[in-house]
Write an enzyme that holds these catalytic residues in place. Structure first.
Site, PDB file in Angstrom:
ATOM      1  N   LYS A  74      -9.020 -11.834 -33.353  1.00 25.12           N
ATOM      2  CA  LYS A  74      -8.716 -12.526 -34.614  1.00 25.12           C
ATOM      3  C   LYS A  74      -7.248 -12.948 -34.624  1.00 25.12           C
ATOM      4  CE  LYS A  74      -7.989  -7.990 -36.697  1.00 25.12           C
ATOM      5  NZ  LYS A  74      -8.471  -7.012 -37.667  1.00 25.12           N
TER       6      LYS A  74
ATOM      7  N   TYR B 210      23.486 -21.731 -41.599  1.00 22.98           N
ATOM      8  CA  TYR B 210      23.234 -21.877 -43.039  1.00 22.98           C
ATOM      9  C   TYR B 210      24.015 -20.841 -43.830  1.00 22.98           C
ATOM     10  CZ  TYR B 210      19.510 -25.304 -42.544  1.00 22.98           C
ATOM     11  OH  TYR B 210      18.793 -26.440 -42.287  1.00 22.98           O
TER      12      TYR B 210
END
Ligand SMILES: *Cc1c(COP(=O)(O)O)cnc(C)c1O
Length: 375
Positions: free
Chosen positions: A40, A267
């Site tokens: 999965k 940033y």
């Protein structure tokens, strides 16, 4: 998939490590039990189709996924064998299940009846809740499931439960896990006594197989251990076998620049050079699944065989690392975010610890932009 052009950022898979993990986990299996790998979430970020195909090659013929769509993608990629959908599928998706020969989990009587009403023949496994209280009918209420065995379209080919405290060694968790095992057995015996046969039964996932193989079953639904990883570093001390990580995460150096002491970068200018500093710009960011919480000195990449600390904030597509103490670095060089380089290693577990989560989350969030290739 195989690809010879240089890549931007990629997942590198180690075929031998996967075969090694399959071999050592097979040796732990109880009698008559086979591996049913959990592939999965894109095989925990590794790449579901390449991993499942390789597992087919190693002789594995049963898989579990979380969604019908994941099952359909495996079929489109040529994966053979039984594929069990562990999670909820809307009954109106019954055709998708049928067309792809997927086995659906049935979580209670009314869900089973809704699937039956779609008029599509389907194989199903019943999910029993033995204490996790997530999906499944309470194991003390299995009588409600008996009518499902008389359905025209549904064929019950198995039943399973999920252990939720198999990873720790505490006496309370041990007692709880053993009580889950007993509740599962009792429920199956009750169904059989009412003429409801259960061909395949399973309850072990990775930690179940590692610590409670005596609970038995026909399948062991192993995920994380198959990828050679455990959820957190402390678990390694209790692991009865040596596992090898299958995945490495790599990116390129795009540019190298020098900052004078006092200059800032990234940033919010979260990095300040304390000395003349060389920064390398890496071609990977949180948009690829590298956690943004690895910013500002938390986390590193291996560059030129040295640890280069992450400088400032991880960006969506790029990350700055401090390579001042690394050997000369040039654009096109490879940086390792997870994996080994000249004797140094950064594991998925290390990233998990630094970011307050488990390795399963780090791996399963590795993004679609990453290419997957065998080493
Ligand atoms: C994900 C999952 C597994 C595999 O778990 P691991 O701990 O990774 O081995 C097994 N069973 C169920 C129901 C799952 O959801």
């Amino acid at each position: 998939m195989p690809h010879d052009l240089p890549l931007r950022a990629w997942v590198e898979l180690d075929r031998e490590a996967l075969a090694h993990n399959v071999a050592v986990l097979r040796r732990l299996l109880p009698p008559h039990c086979t591996l049913m790998p959990a592939v999965k979430a894109n095989a925990y970020g590794h790449g579901a189709v390449p991993v499942a195909r390789e597992l087919n090659r190693l002789g594995l013929q049963a898989f579990c996924v979380a969604t019908a769509q994941e099952g359909a993608e495996l079929r489109a990629g040529g994966v053979q064998g039984e594929i069990l959908v562990l999670g909820y599928t809307h009954p109106q998706q019954a055709r998708l299940l049928h067309q792809n020969h997927l086995t659906q989990t049935v979580v209670d009587h009314s869900y089973g009846m809704a699937l039956e009403a779609q008029n599509v023949p389907l194989e199903v496994h019943l999910k029993l809740d033995t204490g996790m209280h997530r999906l499944g009918e309470g194991s003390d209420r299995v009588d409600t499931l008996v009518p499902l065995f008389a359905c025209r379209n549904l064929k019950v080919t198995g039943a399973f439960t999920h252990l939720c405290a198999a990873g720790t060694a505490s006496p309370e968790d041990r007692a709880f896990t053993l009580s889950q095992g007993r509740a599962f057995c009792t429920a199956l015996a009750r169904l059989e006594a009412q003429g409801c046969p259960i061909p395949k039964r399973h309850l072990l996932s990775s930690y179940g197989l590692l610590h409670y193989p005596e609970l038995g079953g026909d399948y062991a639904r192993v995920g994380i251990a198959l990828y050679g990883v455990l959820s957190s570093p402390a678990d390694l001390t209790r692991c009865p076998v040596t596992l090898r990580p299958v995945l490495s995460l790599k990116a390129q150096v795009a540019q190298v620049r020098t900052l004078e002491a006092g200059e800032q970068a990234g940033y919010d200018l979260q990095f300040t050079a304390q000395r003349p500093t060389k920064l390398a710009v890496l071609t990977i960011g949180y948009g690829d699944g590298l956690p943004r919480s690895l910013s500002c000195g938390v986390g590193a990449a291996l560059v030129g065989g040295r640890k280069a600390p992450i400088a400032g904030r991880v960006c969506m597509d790029q990350t700055l690392v401090d390579v001042t103490d690394c050997p000369p670095v040039a654009p096109g060089d490879t940086a390792v975010l997870i994996g080994t380089s000249r004797g140094l290693e950064i594991t998925a577990c290390d990233l998990a610890k630094e970011t307050g989560t488990i390795a399963n989350e780090i791996l399963s969030r590795l993004g679609a932009r990453l290419e997957r290739k065998w080493r």
